[in-house]
Scaffold this active site. Structure first.
Site, PDB file in Angstrom:
ATOM      1  N   LEU A 153     -27.885  58.532  89.205  1.00  0.00           N
ATOM      2  CA  LEU A 153     -28.127  57.214  89.808  1.00  0.00           C
ATOM      3  C   LEU A 153     -28.854  56.325  88.786  1.00  0.00           C
ATOM      4  O   LEU A 153     -30.005  55.949  88.976  1.00  0.00           O
ATOM      5  CB  LEU A 153     -28.946  57.362  91.100  1.00  0.00           C
ATOM      6  CG  LEU A 153     -28.983  56.146  92.008  1.00  0.00           C
ATOM      7  CD1 LEU A 153     -27.630  55.884  92.646  1.00  0.00           C
ATOM      8  CD2 LEU A 153     -30.054  56.316  93.094  1.00  0.00           C
ATOM      9  N   GLY A 154     -28.151  56.006  87.715  1.00  0.00           N
ATOM     10  CA  GLY A 154     -28.697  55.112  86.693  1.00  0.00           C
ATOM     11  C   GLY A 154     -28.262  53.694  86.977  1.00  0.00           C
ATOM     12  O   GLY A 154     -27.981  53.330  88.126  1.00  0.00           O
ATOM     13  N   ILE A 156     -25.505  52.074  86.271  1.00  0.00           N
ATOM     14  CA  ILE A 156     -24.146  51.949  86.827  1.00  0.00           C
ATOM     15  C   ILE A 156     -24.099  52.580  88.217  1.00  0.00           C
ATOM     16  O   ILE A 156     -23.530  51.999  89.152  1.00  0.00           O
ATOM     17  CB  ILE A 156     -23.118  52.582  85.871  1.00  0.00           C
ATOM     18  CG1 ILE A 156     -23.038  51.757  84.576  1.00  0.00           C
ATOM     19  CG2 ILE A 156     -21.745  52.699  86.539  1.00  0.00           C
ATOM     20  CD1 ILE A 156     -22.234  52.390  83.458  1.00  0.00           C
ATOM     21  N   ARG A 232     -17.579  60.682  81.644  1.00  0.00           N
ATOM     22  CA  ARG A 232     -16.845  61.188  80.486  1.00  0.00           C
ATOM     23  C   ARG A 232     -16.022  62.386  80.936  1.00  0.00           C
ATOM     24  O   ARG A 232     -16.469  63.152  81.809  1.00  0.00           O
ATOM     25  CB  ARG A 232     -17.814  61.651  79.382  1.00  0.00           C
ATOM     26  CG  ARG A 232     -18.503  60.526  78.616  1.00  0.00           C
ATOM     27  CD  ARG A 232     -17.530  59.781  77.729  1.00  0.00           C
ATOM     28  NE  ARG A 232     -18.161  58.706  76.987  1.00  0.00           N
ATOM     29  CZ  ARG A 232     -18.186  57.424  77.360  1.00  0.00           C
ATOM     30  NH1 ARG A 232     -17.626  57.054  78.484  1.00  0.00           N
ATOM     31  NH2 ARG A 232     -18.757  56.512  76.604  1.00  0.00           N
ATOM     32  N   ASP A 256     -11.141  57.779  85.504  1.00  0.00           N
ATOM     33  CA  ASP A 256     -11.040  56.796  84.413  1.00  0.00           C
ATOM     34  C   ASP A 256     -11.147  57.490  83.058  1.00  0.00           C
ATOM     35  O   ASP A 256     -10.842  56.891  82.036  1.00  0.00           O
ATOM     36  CB  ASP A 256     -12.163  55.755  84.551  1.00  0.00           C
ATOM     37  CG  ASP A 256     -12.095  54.674  83.482  1.00  0.00           C
ATOM     38  OD1 ASP A 256     -10.967  54.212  83.194  1.00  0.00           O
ATOM     39  OD2 ASP A 256     -13.137  54.308  82.917  1.00  0.00           O
ATOM     40  N   GLU A 261      -8.736  62.277  75.463  1.00  0.00           N
ATOM     41  CA  GLU A 261      -8.147  60.923  75.507  1.00  0.00           C
ATOM     42  C   GLU A 261      -7.544  60.555  74.153  1.00  0.00           C
ATOM     43  O   GLU A 261      -8.108  60.912  73.124  1.00  0.00           O
ATOM     44  CB  GLU A 261      -9.232  59.916  75.872  1.00  0.00           C
ATOM     45  CG  GLU A 261      -9.794  60.175  77.263  1.00  0.00           C
ATOM     46  CD  GLU A 261     -11.010  59.294  77.557  1.00  0.00           C
ATOM     47  OE1 GLU A 261     -11.359  58.426  76.744  1.00  0.00           O
ATOM     48  OE2 GLU A 261     -11.606  59.511  78.622  1.00  0.00           O
ATOM     49  N   HIS A 279      -9.345  54.921  80.849  1.00  0.00           N
ATOM     50  CA  HIS A 279     -10.688  54.698  80.293  1.00  0.00           C
ATOM     51  C   HIS A 279     -10.880  53.215  79.971  1.00  0.00           C
ATOM     52  O   HIS A 279     -11.023  52.823  78.806  1.00  0.00           O
ATOM     53  CB  HIS A 279     -10.946  55.551  79.039  1.00  0.00           C
ATOM     54  CG  HIS A 279     -12.408  55.593  78.657  1.00  0.00           C
ATOM     55  ND1 HIS A 279     -12.974  56.599  77.935  1.00  0.00           N
ATOM     56  CD2 HIS A 279     -13.424  54.735  78.933  1.00  0.00           C
ATOM     57  CE1 HIS A 279     -14.262  56.358  77.752  1.00  0.00           C
ATOM     58  NE2 HIS A 279     -14.565  55.211  78.353  1.00  0.00           N
TER      59      HIS A 279
HETATM   60  C1  8YV Z   1     -15.765  51.697  76.496  1.00  0.00           C
HETATM   61  C2  8YV Z   1     -17.437  53.186  77.680  1.00  0.00           C
HETATM   62  O1  8YV Z   1     -14.446  51.932  76.886  1.00  0.00           O
HETATM   63  O2  8YV Z   1     -19.348  51.888  77.379  1.00  0.00           O
HETATM   64  C3  8YV Z   1     -18.871  53.008  77.397  1.00  0.00           C
HETATM   65  O3  8YV Z   1     -19.559  54.016  77.189  1.00  0.00           O
HETATM   66  O4  8YV Z   1     -16.987  54.249  77.920  1.00  0.00           O
HETATM   67  C4  8YV Z   1     -16.553  52.015  77.716  1.00  0.00           C
HETATM   68  O5  8YV Z   1     -17.229  50.891  78.135  1.00  0.00           O
HETATM   69  C5  8YV Z   1     -15.940  52.428  75.230  1.00  0.00           C
HETATM   70  O6  8YV Z   1     -17.230  52.448  74.795  1.00  0.00           O
HETATM   71  C6  8YV Z   1     -15.055  51.755  74.177  1.00  0.00           C
HETATM   72  O7  8YV Z   1     -15.325  52.210  72.946  1.00  0.00           O
END
Ligand code: 8YV
Length: 313
Positions: A153-154, A156, A232, A256, A261, A279
């Site tokens: 719960l940070g 985001i 991630r 996502d 990836e 992503h």
């Molecule tokens: C970006 C992300 O897609 O901020 C992040 O950690 O995963 C995404 O916002 C990524 O950093 C693009 O390089």
């Protein structure tokens, strides 16, 4: 006065690249084939690095840049950056927190609605003509009254919770510690999974969270519940997820991020009970512009001897 030398490991948006290009001597490590030759020419004068969370910054490259003073990365995640090595060398690292919270949380809600209300299936049902042929599509699931469990719960996670509250979901969470919020706290991911209809991952990636969601957690989540990953790919044991989706151990997943990836295993992408996004949760032009601008502003602050805007603490 000669311009300060910056190594571009990964480019940011064109408008901000143009600003960097006017201000600094840019060396396009991202564009050259012979990276060793470029380093041979410029490594001993590079004072700044521009990169992204996707491309990161490895200790092996740091070791070749003796004059490096700062690494400015676009992205909040720093799991691809060897932050410990930078710290040991006294090289500050900046990332781009906060400016992407809203977009990532919005996308999280989008994924939850997509999974529970089966939006991709509905889209195909109309487009393929199945609607006209077979009549009403099968029933979907409501969000109202369901429990959203948030792992991490940070910044985001909190934005995701706010939005889910507006959708009349109940909120529960787990994380390093209990917070001063009105949501149910669970000590472990397993307990949270048991209590959740939708388990959303908004924790950081990296070694500390690798395979946090494995067979036991998926079992605890159960056959009536969904997994949503905004964090991630490394946080989820992907083979275990594929097995759980295939066997109905969980109801579905909305993702996502992935283990490898941009190569998503067909065993995952072909499951009928997944919703996939590439992503791209921060991938609006507005947010990516703000992220790129933060990279520019952090570099400017550093070379002006001012405090960094968003250093990693
Ligand atoms: C970006 C992300 O897609 O901020 C992040 O950690 O995963 C995404 O916002 C990524 O950093 C693009 O390089």
């Amino acid at each position: 006065m000669s311009k300060i030398d910056i190594l571009v490991v990964q480019n940011i948006l064109p408008e901000q690249m143009a600003v960097l290009d006017r201000t600094y001597a840019l060396h396009r490590y991202d564009q050259v084939q012979d990276k060793a030759a470029l380093l041979g020419q410029v490594a001993d004068k590079v004072r700044g690095v521009v990169t992204t969370g996707g491309k990161g910054f490895a200790a092996a490259l740091l070791e070749q840049l003796p004059k490096l003073e700062i690494v400015a990365s676009s992205g909040v995640g720093t799991d691809t950056i060897d932050v410990a090595a930078c710290k040991a060398r006294g090289v500050p690292v900046t990332n781009t927190p906060d400016v992407l919270n809203d977009d990532v949380a919005d996308l999280g809600i989008g994924l939850i609605i997509s999974a529970l209300r089966q939006m991709p299936k509905g889209h195909e049902y109309v487009r393929s003509g199945e609607w006209a042929k077979y009549g009403m599509m099968g029933f979907t699931s409501t969000l109202t009254g369901k429990t959203l469990g948030i792992v991490g719960l940070g910044r985001i996670g909190k934005e995701l919770a706010r939005r889910a509250e507006a959708l009349k979901m109940r909120i529960a969470y787990t994380g390093r510690s209990r917070q001063a919020v009105d949501y149910d706290f669970h000590e472990t991911v397993n307990e949270l999974a048991k209590a959740s209809d939708v388990l959303a991952l908004t924790c950081p990636g990296g070694e500390a969270t690798r395979n946090l969601i494995g067979p036991k957690e998926l079992e605890a989540l159960g056959s009536k519940s969904w997994l949503v990953n905004l964090s991630r790919g490394s946080v989820v044991d992907e083979p275990a997820l594929i097995k759980a989706l295939r066997e109905g151990t969980i109801r579905g997943a909305a993702l996502d991020v992935y283990a490898n990836e941009p190569h998503v295993s067909p065993a995952l992408s072909n499951q009928p009970n997944v919703v996939l996004y590439p992503h791209h949760s921060s991938g609006s032009i507005e947010t990516r512009t703000a992220m790129s601008q933060l990279v520019v502003d952090n570099l400017a602050a550093h070379f002006a001897g001012k405090p960094l805007l968003t250093p990693l603490s």
